[in-house]
Design a protein around this motif. Structure first.
Motif, PDB file in Angstrom:
ATOM      1  N   HIS A  75       0.841  -1.197   0.000  1.00 28.68           N
ATOM      2  CA  HIS A  75       0.000   0.000   0.000  1.00 28.68           C
ATOM      3  C   HIS A  75       0.876   1.246   0.000  1.00 28.68           C
ATOM      4  O   HIS A  75       2.062   1.189   0.321  1.00 28.68           O
ATOM      5  CB  HIS A  75      -0.868   0.060   1.261  1.00 28.68           C
ATOM      6  CG  HIS A  75      -1.938  -0.966   1.313  1.00 28.68           C
ATOM      7  ND1 HIS A  75      -3.217  -0.675   1.682  1.00 28.68           N
ATOM      8  CD2 HIS A  75      -1.936  -2.293   1.057  1.00 28.68           C
ATOM      9  CE1 HIS A  75      -3.965  -1.772   1.650  1.00 28.68           C
ATOM     10  NE2 HIS A  75      -3.190  -2.769   1.277  1.00 28.68           N
ATOM     11  N   GLU A  76       0.227   2.379  -0.279  1.00 26.84           N
ATOM     12  CA  GLU A  76       0.896   3.666  -0.140  1.00 26.84           C
ATOM     13  C   GLU A  76      -0.088   4.659   0.464  1.00 26.84           C
ATOM     14  O   GLU A  76      -1.239   4.751   0.024  1.00 26.84           O
ATOM     15  CB  GLU A  76       1.378   4.177  -1.495  1.00 26.84           C
ATOM     16  CG  GLU A  76       2.127   5.495  -1.389  1.00 26.84           C
ATOM     17  CD  GLU A  76       2.813   5.877  -2.687  1.00 26.84           C
ATOM     18  OE1 GLU A  76       3.761   6.668  -2.602  1.00 26.84           O
ATOM     19  OE2 GLU A  76       2.415   5.407  -3.753  1.00 26.84           O
ATOM     20  N   SER A  77       0.348   5.368   1.492  1.00 23.89           N
ATOM     21  CA  SER A  77      -0.456   6.437   2.080  1.00 23.89           C
ATOM     22  C   SER A  77      -0.233   7.692   1.255  1.00 23.89           C
ATOM     23  O   SER A  77       0.904   8.067   0.986  1.00 23.89           O
ATOM     24  CB  SER A  77      -0.039   6.706   3.530  1.00 23.89           C
ATOM     25  OG  SER A  77      -0.265   5.564   4.320  1.00 23.89           O
ATOM     26  N   GLY A  82      -6.427  17.168   1.382  1.00 24.55           N
ATOM     27  CA  GLY A  82      -6.255  17.315   2.821  1.00 24.55           C
ATOM     28  C   GLY A  82      -6.556  16.071   3.634  1.00 24.55           C
ATOM     29  O   GLY A  82      -6.516  16.106   4.859  1.00 24.55           O
ATOM     30  N   VAL A  83      -6.869  14.955   2.967  1.00 28.60           N
ATOM     31  CA  VAL A  83      -7.210  13.720   3.661  1.00 28.60           C
ATOM     32  C   VAL A  83      -6.190  12.641   3.283  1.00 28.60           C
ATOM     33  O   VAL A  83      -5.901  12.449   2.108  1.00 28.60           O
ATOM     34  CB  VAL A  83      -8.631  13.248   3.280  1.00 28.60           C
ATOM     35  CG1 VAL A  83      -8.965  11.932   3.959  1.00 28.60           C
ATOM     36  CG2 VAL A  83      -9.658  14.310   3.627  1.00 28.60           C
ATOM     37  N   GLY A 165      -7.354   4.559  12.575  1.00 26.83           N
ATOM     38  CA  GLY A 165      -8.301   5.400  11.859  1.00 26.83           C
ATOM     39  C   GLY A 165      -8.499   4.969  10.419  1.00 26.83           C
ATOM     40  O   GLY A 165      -9.414   5.429   9.759  1.00 26.83           O
ATOM     41  N   MET A 166      -7.663   4.089   9.928  1.00 29.96           N
ATOM     42  CA  MET A 166      -7.831   3.576   8.578  1.00 29.96           C
ATOM     43  C   MET A 166      -8.437   2.193   8.696  1.00 29.96           C
ATOM     44  O   MET A 166      -7.876   1.321   9.330  1.00 29.96           O
ATOM     45  CB  MET A 166      -6.490   3.495   7.845  1.00 29.96           C
ATOM     46  CG  MET A 166      -5.866   4.825   7.578  1.00 29.96           C
ATOM     47  SD  MET A 166      -4.407   4.589   6.577  1.00 29.96           S
ATOM     48  CE  MET A 166      -3.775   6.248   6.570  1.00 29.96           C
ATOM     49  N   ALA A 167      -9.591   1.998   8.094  1.00 32.18           N
ATOM     50  CA  ALA A 167     -10.290   0.721   8.199  1.00 32.18           C
ATOM     51  C   ALA A 167      -9.710  -0.267   7.199  1.00 32.18           C
ATOM     52  O   ALA A 167     -10.288  -0.556   6.173  1.00 32.18           O
ATOM     53  CB  ALA A 167     -11.784   0.934   7.964  1.00 32.18           C
ATOM     54  N   HIS A 168      -8.541  -0.804   7.515  1.00 29.81           N
ATOM     55  CA  HIS A 168      -7.866  -1.718   6.592  1.00 29.81           C
ATOM     56  C   HIS A 168      -8.666  -2.986   6.356  1.00 29.81           C
ATOM     57  O   HIS A 168      -8.702  -3.493   5.255  1.00 29.81           O
ATOM     58  CB  HIS A 168      -6.482  -2.104   7.130  1.00 29.81           C
ATOM     59  CG  HIS A 168      -5.582  -0.945   7.255  1.00 29.81           C
ATOM     60  ND1 HIS A 168      -5.361  -0.306   8.441  1.00 29.81           N
ATOM     61  CD2 HIS A 168      -4.852  -0.278   6.332  1.00 29.81           C
ATOM     62  CE1 HIS A 168      -4.529   0.692   8.254  1.00 29.81           C
ATOM     63  NE2 HIS A 168      -4.197   0.733   6.991  1.00 29.81           N
ATOM     64  N   GLY A 169      -9.274  -3.487   7.404  1.00 28.54           N
ATOM     65  CA  GLY A 169     -10.004  -4.740   7.264  1.00 28.54           C
ATOM     66  C   GLY A 169     -11.212  -4.631   6.363  1.00 28.54           C
ATOM     67  O   GLY A 169     -11.625  -5.592   5.745  1.00 28.54           O
TER      68      GLY A 169
END
Length: 183
Positions: A75-77, A82-83, A165-169
């Motif tokens: 993955h890459e953030s 702004g998000v 805060g990131m819903a990876h699942g």
């Protein structure tokens, strides 16, 4: 010694002399460092970070796998409007004689359900797969760190980490790609 053997030995010595003693001096493709940060709960994915040193030519990292994990994704953030969001990666370039770094806040691995034996051993054997002239595969054990605030045995309350805060699942990265290929 037989004349043929002497001639072969002399030819080998001459060839090595032409290398000026620089056999293997070109940089070799290698995973040189890394670690896995466990998720805050057993159901949340762990994050994997590592550094790869490039060899004599550009190559693409096309997959990272682990037999002792249910799923591994690259993955890459990225920050858009702004998000901060995450996007799946299908490849990542390792520049010739350069470096590819998967680090917090940038490119990273998401690793779901690491086998308990690997967690207890404190390392996860991983295979890094590259696309180049011979499809190199590098085996590297990434050390496993407990979730922030948790002890090595997984007890304790872990505060929100870098991936909180990131819903990876709940992310379905494959659906969008599958729909695009059906058209």
């Amino acid at each position: 010694m037989k004349p043929f053997a002497i001639a072969a030995l002399a030819a080998s010595a001459l060839a090595l002399t032409g290398c000026n003693g620089k056999i293997g001096s070109d940089p070799q493709l290698a995973v040189v460092a890394g670690y896995i940060q466990m998720g805050a709960t057993p159901d949340s994915p762990a994050a994997g970070y590592f550094t790869i040193k490039g060899g004599p030519q550009d190559v693409e990292l096309v997959a990272v796998t682990a037999d002792l994990a249910q799923r591994v994704e690259m993955h890459e953030s990225v920050k858009e409007n702004g998000v901060v969001t995450m996007k799946p990666l299908t490849t990542a370039t390792v520049p010739a004689k350069g470096e590819l770094e998967f680090k917090p806040g940038g490119k990273h691995l998401m690793i779901w359900h690491i086998n308990g034996a690997a967690v207890r051993a404190g390392k996860l054997p991983m295979q890094f797969v590259f696309t180049n002239y011979n499809n190199d595969r590098i085996l590297f054990d990434l050390p496993i760190k407990p979730a922030p605030g948790a002890s090595a045995d997984g007890s304790g309350d872990a505060p929100a980490g870098a991936m909180a805060g990131m819903a990876h699942g709940s992310m379905d990265h494959g659906a969008a790609n599958a729909d695009a290929t059906k058209k």
